[in-house]
Scaffold this active site. Structure first.
Site, mmCIF file in Angstrom:
data_model
loop_
_atom_site.group_PDB
_atom_site.id
_atom_site.type_symbol
_atom_site.label_atom_id
_atom_site.label_comp_id
_atom_site.label_asym_id
_atom_site.label_seq_id
_atom_site.Cartn_x
_atom_site.Cartn_y
_atom_site.Cartn_z
ATOM 1 N N ASP A 229 0.881 -1.166 0.000
ATOM 2 C CA ASP A 229 0.000 0.000 0.000
ATOM 3 C C ASP A 229 0.917 1.214 0.000
ATOM 4 O O ASP A 229 1.637 1.454 0.982
ATOM 5 C CB ASP A 229 -0.893 -0.005 1.241
ATOM 6 C CG ASP A 229 -1.864 1.172 1.288
ATOM 7 O OD1 ASP A 229 -1.650 2.164 0.563
ATOM 8 O OD2 ASP A 229 -2.852 1.091 2.053
ATOM 9 N N HIS A 248 -3.745 11.498 -8.592
ATOM 10 C CA HIS A 248 -5.059 12.153 -8.677
ATOM 11 C C HIS A 248 -6.194 11.307 -8.096
ATOM 12 O O HIS A 248 -7.312 11.794 -7.954
ATOM 13 C CB HIS A 248 -5.374 12.565 -10.125
ATOM 14 C CG HIS A 248 -5.687 11.435 -11.050
ATOM 15 N ND1 HIS A 248 -6.285 11.641 -12.285
ATOM 16 C CD2 HIS A 248 -5.475 10.089 -10.961
ATOM 17 C CE1 HIS A 248 -6.438 10.480 -12.888
ATOM 18 N NE2 HIS A 248 -5.958 9.532 -12.114
#
Length: 336
Positions: A229, A248
């Site tokens: 992660d 984004h």
């Protein structure tokens, strides 16, 4: 004032209110595989109904509606045929839009139907509509993941050649592609640089497929796949950290955490950069779409500079490419 262009009329704007009907009909056609059936030749309604399991009287109304906008045509013999406008519904067509249509017709459609949740809370509507995040959805729904992967691959095929042409990797010996999907961009970069090694960092539900793909293509020796992660950790000590349309997807806090974990000489963020004070519809709609689907956002150059600074990086340069993205290159700030 002479020479000044008048804004679009109200009628043109409000005609878009009913524009959801055609995309949903295209979604039905894609889900049922109507174009795949007709690609083999004209078919009678009864045969199409039998092969798709669709209600015959309803299917003909769907076909008529699609024919009214140029998708499919009914011949004089009563059988239905392909048209050029129907070709993007095919998976293997060069102009294929099937994956985009499937994703828009289900995941995006349901999320945007809950957009008031986003407006009221600032949180992604997708989470509200589905009961979990889009990342979790893709990890647990095989069909959705396959569609998203096909959509991502199509997008990468249009974006990556421009990125490869614009990205200077002189002096780099190792590249970490964060959220690199199937490794397409990393392969394109490494194929031009024989001495460089690569690492793809992905989530568990993606990493296995990526590893198998790289092995099958003969890149297993030069490309490592790491499950992580990016908000928590990334492999440290590499020369270049590449994040192609990853940042984004996150709000400023999580995006800053990811950039802070890029502990190397250079960080290259590949993203759409909003013009300061820009009013282009495509930019503003893309920004809101990232919020509705992920809780993320598009950013201006100044906003990226602030994001880099929050992560201990200095934005050194922004390089436009021949596609919709630019390369935002950062480096660690030198302690004084």
């Amino acid at each position: 004032m002479p020479g000044r262009q008048a804004p679009p009329g109200d009628d043109e704007l409000y005609l878009t209110v009913g524009a959801y009907v055609v995309p949903q009909l295209l979604y039905v056609a894609a889900r049922l595989g109507l174009a795949d059936l007709l690609a083999a030749g004209p078919m009678a309604l009864e045969d199409m109904s039998e092969q798709t399991g669709a209600h015959p009287a309803t299917l003909v109304r769907v076909l008529r509606a699609l024919a009214s906008v140029g998708v499919f045509v009914r011949g004089r013999d009563g059988r239905w045929r392909m048209t050029r406008a129907a070709e993007p519904l095919l998976d293997d067509h060069p102009r294929s839009r099937r994956a985009a249509i499937l994703f828009a017709g289900h995941e995006q459609h349901l999320a945007w139907g809950a957009v008031m949740h986003t407006v009221a809370s600032g949180k992604p509507a997708f989470d509200y509509a589905f009961g979990h995040s889009l990342h979790r959805h893709l990890a647990t729904d095989e069909a959705a993941m396959a569609t998203a992967e096909a959509l991502r691959a199509r997008r990468a095929a249009r974006r990556d050649p421009a990125v490869v042409a614009a990205l200077d990797l002189a002096g780099a010996r190792s590249i970490v592609d964060v959220g690199g999907g199937g490794g397409e961009l990393l392969i394109a970069l490494l194929s031009q640089r024989p001495g460089v090694r690569g690492v793809v960092v992905e989530a568990p539900h993606v990493a296995g497929r990526t590893r198998a793909r790289l092995q099958a293509l003969g890149w297993g020796e030069r490309c490592e796949v790491v499950v992580a992660d990016a908000r928590e950790r990334l492999p440290a000590g590499h020369d270049v950290y590449l994040l192609a349309e990853v940042v984004h997807c996150y709000d400023d806090d999580d995006a800053s955490r990811i950039l802070r974990n890029c502990r190397g000489r250079r960080v290259v963020v590949v993203e759409r950069v909003l013009p300061a004070g820009g009013r282009a519809a495509a930019d503003r709609l893309a920004d809101l779409h990232m919020l509705v689907m992920y809780g993320g956002r598009e950013r201006t150059r100044r906003e990226y500079a602030e994001l880099f600074a929050a992560a201990g990086l200095r934005l050194r340069r922004v390089t436009p490419t021949a596609s919709w993205v630019s390369l935002l290159e950062g480096a660690p700030r030198v302690a004084r």
